[in-house]
Every structure is written in structure tokens, then in C-alpha cells.
Design an enzyme around this catalytic site. Structure first.
Site, PDB file in Angstrom:
ATOM      1  N   GLN A 176       0.814  -1.264   0.120  1.00  0.00           N
ATOM      2  CA  GLN A 176      -0.069  -0.003  -0.102  1.00  0.00           C
ATOM      3  C   GLN A 176       0.727   1.091   0.038  1.00  0.00           C
ATOM      4  OE1 GLN A 176      -2.619  -0.316   3.296  1.00  0.00           O
ATOM      5  NE2 GLN A 176      -3.739  -2.050   2.441  1.00  0.00           N
ATOM      6  N   ASP A 322      -2.371 -11.509   4.444  1.00  0.00           N
ATOM      7  CA  ASP A 322      -3.519 -11.506   4.713  1.00  0.00           C
ATOM      8  C   ASP A 322      -3.915 -13.059   4.923  1.00  0.00           C
ATOM      9  OD1 ASP A 322      -3.847  -8.891   4.266  1.00  0.00           O
ATOM     10  OD2 ASP A 322      -4.699  -9.098   2.022  1.00  0.00           O
TER      11      ASP A 322
HETATM   12  C1  S3P Z   1      -3.048  -4.522  -0.078  1.00  0.00           C
HETATM   13  C2  S3P Z   1      -1.959  -4.853   0.563  1.00  0.00           C
HETATM   14  C3  S3P Z   1      -1.548  -5.160   2.055  1.00  0.00           C
HETATM   15  C4  S3P Z   1      -2.643  -6.176   2.447  1.00  0.00           C
HETATM   16  C5  S3P Z   1      -3.908  -5.652   2.052  1.00  0.00           C
HETATM   17  C6  S3P Z   1      -4.092  -5.396   0.496  1.00  0.00           C
HETATM   18  C7  S3P Z   1      -2.967  -3.853  -1.366  1.00  0.00           C
HETATM   19  O1  S3P Z   1      -1.372  -4.237   3.051  1.00  0.00           O
HETATM   20  O2  S3P Z   1      -2.679  -6.602   3.721  1.00  0.00           O
HETATM   21  O3  S3P Z   1      -4.970  -6.355   2.302  1.00  0.00           O
HETATM   22  O4  S3P Z   1      -4.001  -4.091  -2.106  1.00  0.00           O
HETATM   23  O5  S3P Z   1      -2.075  -3.205  -1.672  1.00  0.00           O
HETATM   24  P1  S3P Z   1       0.031  -3.914   3.153  1.00  0.00           P
HETATM   25  O6  S3P Z   1       0.840  -3.728   1.875  1.00  0.00           O
HETATM   26  O7  S3P Z   1       0.003  -2.562   3.944  1.00  0.00           O
HETATM   27  O8  S3P Z   1       0.805  -4.913   4.033  1.00  0.00           O
END
Ligand code: S3P
Length: 440
Positions: A176, A322
């Protein structure tokens, strides 16, 4: 009511067999990115296989509020009339991202490049999730972005004239955060470079390339050189491995199961759950592997097998980030101990998942030791009992699956949030062979 959703509980009778072929809904991460890049492209993007969950609807609504015309979703199809990188218009109110950390963090990246002010808010879970991790690097790019005290939402973004490219070494392994920086990089002068401490999902990079952007990925390093506009695409979204994982574990743990899941995304940056389950002894066949829009997908055939406990390698944590709630259920039914470490990120998901898993496992009779960065789970009989999901969709679904291997009823409280990622879960689970009933 919690966050506007009626309080919902589940009662799941023990036993059952998971067999046949199940349709798994579209990938959540890829669905968000399809909406975002489609909205910023110049022209019409079509999407098939979109996940129609609350999280993705929050992203769609936000772009509608910023003047993007979007038709659908209907049966997974969406038509986005992209307005180009500079065509968004100011929303009249704050943008409500609901339960979705992905939506809030990725949009923060996009909004830093706009010439209007925006405020991002969310539900009670999202309002407690850390946003400094995006606000700081975006600030270094010249964005005028602030959070509330403690680094929590609301996130407020004010217009700025120019963003500058950065060379950012990420402190946390987070797709993210990486994506927020790359999306802001679309508006920055120069080459934006992001280096991550461990591999995280690369859907943003793959989709940016599909929309015609120059993007270079080598190991842990990604470089974006923004040139020209995003070209619209026709996208087909694979089934979500994170949703499939509940039924994969369900089939593995219930004797006599034989399950087929078609068209599941198995991007190597996401497939840690398959690697870990295979190390535990699971029988998962990857069939008919193919490529679609840069993403790898395959049909998965899963048969029941006894499991053994394993020490999960730290390198696998970000590849299965996840899936730990459902992996914990596999560990509970495995022979011996399963050790999870290097997983402190689980404390800042939709709930504190290390704590929620520990509380839940103890409630159904499983021995577990909670550690600062992980868990030590000792396999044993699942007695059954009453579990609080803490309003976390993946905790609720994982403990529903646990009933397949339980001696007695499992009741799960506070399950309404499952609509954020898997709206049809109860119907599909019942169809698949789970003895699940909704109680209000
Ligand atoms: C996601 C990244 C993950 C994941 C989330 C979806 C994404 O989070 O846990 O459900 O779509 O980029 P992080 O990248 O913060 O770990």
C-alpha cells in the site's frame, strides 16, 4: 448497528465436507487498482470480474465524487470513463473509504497530485490505522498531507504546485505504501524509486505497465518514469487467492474433500499461502496456469490431507500477509507446533490480528502463545465455542472454516464486515458444505 451495518453473528455446526467447484469472487487488490487507474486514464476502461464488495465500492464512490462517470458494477462488469491524470474535480464532502486501508493509502498517493483539497475518512477500524507510513514519504515528495494526532485518519491533503520524485527506502514491507508513492510519482518530476525491505504484492506495477507507463522492477527496487498519459485498457480480474484461501484450508482439513477453484490469481508476490500449506503437507495442484493482463492465474485442485506444524520462514510473511487468520486454523488442526515470526504488521490490519487469532483460538480450545511479532500454535482438537471476530472479516471467515474440523458448534460474533471483501461468503460456504447460519 456497527459502522452502519446490522450486528450479525454466525452459528456454524461442526463437520462437513468441501467438495465440487466453487466460483471465487474477483481479487480485491486488483479491483481497487483497476478503478483507480481506469479513472486516471484518458478514455474508456472496461473491467470484468470486479469484486463488488464494500471496499471496492468505496473506491468507486470516491472517484464518482471527483467527477468520474462509472457505469456498474453489474455482475462484475464496470465501465470507467477515465478523465486523465489532471481531470478530477473537487469532491463536495470528505471521501469515506469505509473499512479499506488500501483505498485510503492508494488514494492518498493520487490526491497529492491534485490541485484541490481533500479529506479522507473511514469506519471505526480504519480511523485507528496508521497513516504516517504514507504521509511521511508523500511529504518528502512535496505533498501537503497531514494526519490527526497519532498518525491516524482523517488524512487531509492540500494542493501543491509540484511534486518531486524521491528515492525512497521503505521501513515497512507494504504494497500500500509502495503503491501510494508510485501513484504520486505519476505527478512528480523525475524518476520515482521505491526500495522495499521484502517483496510485497506488485499489482500496481503490473497494472501501470498495462496502462502504458514506463516502469522498471528489479528485485526489491521499482522505478517509475512518468511520461505521457495512462492509456485505457480492457481488464479481466482473476479470482482472489486471499478469498480462495478459506476454502483451500477448508478442503485440506475436512476428510473426503475434493475442491476445484478456477481462474485464481497466483501472482508470485501473493502465493505464500500455497507455499506454506504445501510445507504443512497439503495437496494443492496448480493446473492450467496462464497469463491475463500481466497476472498469472491457474485452476487449483485441493484434496484433504493430514497437516503437520511448521516454522514459517520470515521471508514468506509479506507473501501471505492476509492469510494468517486462516493459516492459524490450519495450524490448529496440524500435528505439532506452528511458529509464526516477523509478522508484527498483523497488529495493524483491520484488527490486531495476532491478538484476535490468539483470543479466538483459546476460545475454541487451542493452545497458543502470543508473541510481539508472531504466534506459537500447538495443534490439537478444536472443542468449539464462542469467538469474537473483532469486526474483522478475515477473522470471522477463518473461524467459520474451523468448524469443519471442530467437535462442537462454533459461534462467531460481529461478522457484518465480511461484506467488505467477500459479500457472498455465507451463501458460498453453505453451498460448499459448511453448516453455517446467520443469526441477527
Ligand atoms: C494490499 C496490501 C496489503 C494487504 C491488504 C491489501 C494492497 O497491505 O494486507 O489487504 O492491495 O496493496 P500492506 O501492503 O499494507 O501490508
Amino acid at each position: 448497528m456497527v459502522d452502519g451495518r446490522p450486528m450479525t453473528h454466525w452459528r456454524v455446526e461442526p463437520g462437513g465436507v468441501i467438495s465440487g467447484q466453487l466460483p471465487i469472487p474477483g481479487d480485491k487488490s486488483i479491483s481497487h487498482r483497476a478503478v483507480i487507474l481506469g479513472a486516471l486514464a484518458e478514455g474508456v476502461t472496461t473491467v470484468k470480474g470486479l469484486l463488488e464488495s464494500e471496499d471496492v465500492l468505496a473506491t468507486i464512490t470516491a472517484f464518482r465524487q471527483m467527477g468520474v462517470s462509472i457505469e456498474g458494477p453489474e455482475a462484475g462488469s464496470l465501465t470507467i470513463h477515465g478523465v486523465g491524470l489532471h481531470g478530477l474535480t473537487p469532491p463536495e464532502t470528505a471521501l469515506d473509504m469505509g473499512n479499506s486501508g488500501t483505498a485510503m493509502r492508494l488514494l492518498a498517493g493520487v490526491l497529492c497530485g491534485q490541485n484541490f483539497k481533500t479529506t479522507l475518512v473511514g469506519d471505526s477500524s480504519l480511523m485507528r490505522r496508521p497513516m504516517t507510513r504514507v504521509a511521511e514519504p508523500l511529504g518528502r515528495m512535496g505533498a501537503r498531507i497531514s494526519t490527526a494526532e497519532g498518525g491516524f485518519p482523517p488524512v487531509v491533503i492540500k494542493p501543491t504546485n509540484t511534486l518531486k520524485a524521491v528515492d525512497e527506502q521503505l521501513a515497512v514491507a507494504s504494497a500500500q505504501v509502495k503503491s501510494a508513492i508510485l501513484l504520486a510519482g505519476l505527478y512528480a518530476e523525475g524518476i520515482t524509486r521505491v526500495t522495499e525491505p521484502a517483496v510485497t504484492r506488485n499489482h500496481t506495477e503490473k497494472m501501470l505497465a498495462g496502462f502504458g507507463m514506463e516502469i522498471d522492477q528489479r528485485g526489491l527496487e521499482t522505478e517509475l518514469e512518468p511520461e505521457g498519459s495512462l492509456e485505457p485498457c480492457d481488464l479481466v480480474i482473476p479470482a482472489d487467492l486471499s478469498s480462495a484461501a478459506f476454502f483451500i484450508v477448508g478442503a485440506v482439513i475436512s476428510p473426503g474433500s475434493d475442491l476445484l477453484l478456477e481462474g485464481v490469481g497466483i501472482n508470485p508476490t501473493r502465493e505464500g499461502v500455497i507455499t506454506i500449506l504445501r510445507q504443512m503437507g497439503a495437496s494443492i495442484s496448480i493446473l492450467n496456469q496462464r497469463l491475463s493482463g500481466g497476472e498469472v492465474l491457474a485452476d487449483l485442485r485441493v484434496r484433504s490431507t493430514p497437516l503437520k506444524g511448521v516454522k514459517i520462514a520470515k521471508e514468506l510473511v509479506s507473501l501471505a500477509i492476509d492469510e494468517f487468520p486462516i493459516l492459524a486454523i490450519a495450524a490448529a488442526l496440524a500435528d505439532g507446533e506452528t511458529e509464526i515470526s516477523g509478522a508484527e504488521e498483523l497488529r495493524v490490519k483491520e484488527s490486531d490480528r495476532l491478538s484476535a487469532i490468539t483470543t479466538g483460538l483459546k476460545a475454541i480450545g487451542i493452545q497458543v502463545e502470543e508473541r510481539p511479532d508472531g504466534l506459537l500454535i500447538t495443534g490439537g482438537p478444536i472443542r468449539g465455542g464462542r469467538v469474537n471476530s473483532f469486526g474483522d472479516h478475515r477473522i470471522a471467515m477463518a473461524f467459520a472454516i474451523a468448524a469443519l474440523g471442530a467437535e462442537n458448534l462454533i459461534e462467531i460474533e460481529n461478522c457484518a464486515n465480511v461484506t467488505t471483501s467477500f459479500p457472498g461468503f455465507v451463501g458460498l460456504a453453505a453451498h460448499a458444505g459448511l453448516r453455517i447460519r446467520v443469526v441477527r
